[in-house]
Structure formats: structure tokens, C-alpha cells
Design an enzyme around this catalytic site. Structure first.
Site, PDB file in Angstrom:
ATOM      1  N   ARG A  60     -18.935  46.321   7.204  1.00 37.39           N
ATOM      2  CA  ARG A  60     -17.877  46.194   8.216  1.00 37.39           C
ATOM      3  C   ARG A  60     -16.673  45.420   7.711  1.00 37.39           C
ATOM      4  O   ARG A  60     -15.570  45.606   8.192  1.00 37.39           O
ATOM      5  CB  ARG A  60     -18.456  45.598   9.494  1.00 37.39           C
ATOM      6  CG  ARG A  60     -19.407  46.557  10.188  1.00 37.39           C
ATOM      7  CD  ARG A  60     -20.115  45.899  11.363  1.00 37.39           C
ATOM      8  NE  ARG A  60     -21.148  46.761  11.887  1.00 37.39           N
ATOM      9  CZ  ARG A  60     -22.412  46.754  11.467  1.00 37.39           C
ATOM     10  NH1 ARG A  60     -22.797  45.927  10.512  1.00 37.39           N
ATOM     11  NH2 ARG A  60     -23.297  47.569  11.993  1.00 37.39           N
ATOM     12  N   GLU A  97     -30.697  35.668   7.962  1.00 36.09           N
ATOM     13  CA  GLU A  97     -31.545  35.080   8.988  1.00 36.09           C
ATOM     14  C   GLU A  97     -32.872  35.810   9.060  1.00 36.09           C
ATOM     15  O   GLU A  97     -33.836  35.304   9.606  1.00 36.09           O
ATOM     16  CB  GLU A  97     -30.849  35.036  10.357  1.00 36.09           C
ATOM     17  CG  GLU A  97     -29.856  36.114  10.597  1.00 36.09           C
ATOM     18  CD  GLU A  97     -29.118  35.974  11.914  1.00 36.09           C
ATOM     19  OE1 GLU A  97     -29.669  35.482  12.894  1.00 36.09           O
ATOM     20  OE2 GLU A  97     -27.969  36.402  11.954  1.00 36.09           O
TER      21      GLU A  97
END
Length: 177
Positions: A60, A97
Site C-alpha cells: 500500500r 505483530e
């Protein structure tokens, strides 16, 4: 219309407990996409930031970074996932994460002394941004600022980046929920 109102939240993606902030709904909206690009462009035109190249993080960051490179009249350098670039690369492993990954940049993409604006869609733990900064710095570049559409302050990435001495800018943030 606000930028934040156009971002979709997808619960439990990519794993249970994560609220994924999906900017695809924002950038598919022509007004939303223009608002993102115009707002960031105005920041870097009016604040007189001194940088000569924009680096976008896959994937992105390519969308936003490419459009900004055009509006700001700068070159664009992609940082890609492992194995996607055809010429000689420099690599950096980092923590997500939800696991680990590796990113790469062409060895000749950044020259010593290049001043870089680093772009990505979302700042969570800061792991990807720190890895990208490490790649830029390995090649002799200087990270002038890191810019994101979304910051997730509760995850702590912005604090981590600032503690390492990086300037950080985000258009919007999502706390908690």
C-alpha cells in the site's frame, strides 16, 4: 467526509484479536483518495521539507508513495518483500505483530546522502518502518520523516519510532476498539 470514515475495520484479520484497518475502501473512493494525496502533498509543499526521494513500503505504500512522488516531483523507490526485486538487493528481517518477515531494496536505489520521505499505509508496532529505515540507512540515505495514513497509537509504533529519533506523521489514528 473524513479520511477515517472511509477506512473499513475487519475484525480478526490476519489473526484472531486483530482489528485490521483496511484502506482499500478509502483509496477506491475518488474523493477519499484525492483527499489523502492532496493533504499529504500540501504538508510537504508548505512545510518545506528537504527530501529528494520517496520510499514506499510494499504494497500500500506503493499506491500512496507513487502518487506523492508525482505530485511532489520526486523519484520513487519501492521496498519489497523478499525475492521480488530482480537486481542486487540489501535485506532486513523484522518482527510483525503476527510473525516475522523480510524486506529488500535494490542496492543502487538509494545513494549516500539521499534524503528520504518514507511512506506506508499504517503504523502499528513500527517493525516494518524500522526495517525500512535500516535499509535506507545501510545504503547511506537519511530518513527525513515517516508518513502514514493511519496510526494505531495503542500498539506503540509511533513512540518506538520517535524514541529512535524519527519524525512521524499520520493523517488519522484509531485508538482502542
Amino acid at each position: 467526509m473524513t479520511i477515517k470514515s472511509k477506512i473499513r475495520t475487519v475484525p480478526d484479520y490476519p489473526k484472531k484479536g486483530i482489528m485490521f484497518r483496511d484502506i482499500t475502501t478509502l483509496i477506491k473512493d475518488p474523493v477519499g483518495f484525492r483527499l489523502v494525496i492532496d493533504t499529504i502533498t500540501q504538508r510537504y509543499i508548505h512545510e518545506n521539507y528537504d527530501f529528494n526521494v520517496i520510499v514506499g513500503i510494499e504494497s500500500r505504500g506503493f499506491i500512496i508513495g507513487g502518487a506523492l512522488a508525482y505530485t511532489l516531483g520526486k523519484g520513487f523507490v519501492p521496498i519489497r518483500k523478499k525475492g521480488k526485486l530482480p537486481a542486487e538487493v540489501v535485506s532486513q528481517e523484522y518482527q510483525l505483530e503476527y510473525g516475522t518477515d523480510k524486506i529488500e531494496v535494490h542496492k543502487d536505489a538509494i545513494k549516500k546522502g539521499d534524503r528520504v520521505l518514507l511512506i506506508d499505509d499504517l503504523l502499528a508496532t513500527g517493525g516494518t518502518a524500522l526495517a525500512a529505515a535500516a535499509l535506507i540507512e545501510k545504503l547511506g540515505g537519511i530518513v527525513v520523516e515517516m508518513a502514514f495514513i493511519v496510526d494505531l497509537p495503542d500498539v506503540g509504533g509511533k513512540k518506538k519510532l520517535k524514541d529512535k529519533g524519527y519524525k512521524v506523521y499520520a493523517l488519522t489514528e484509531f485508538e482502542g476498539d
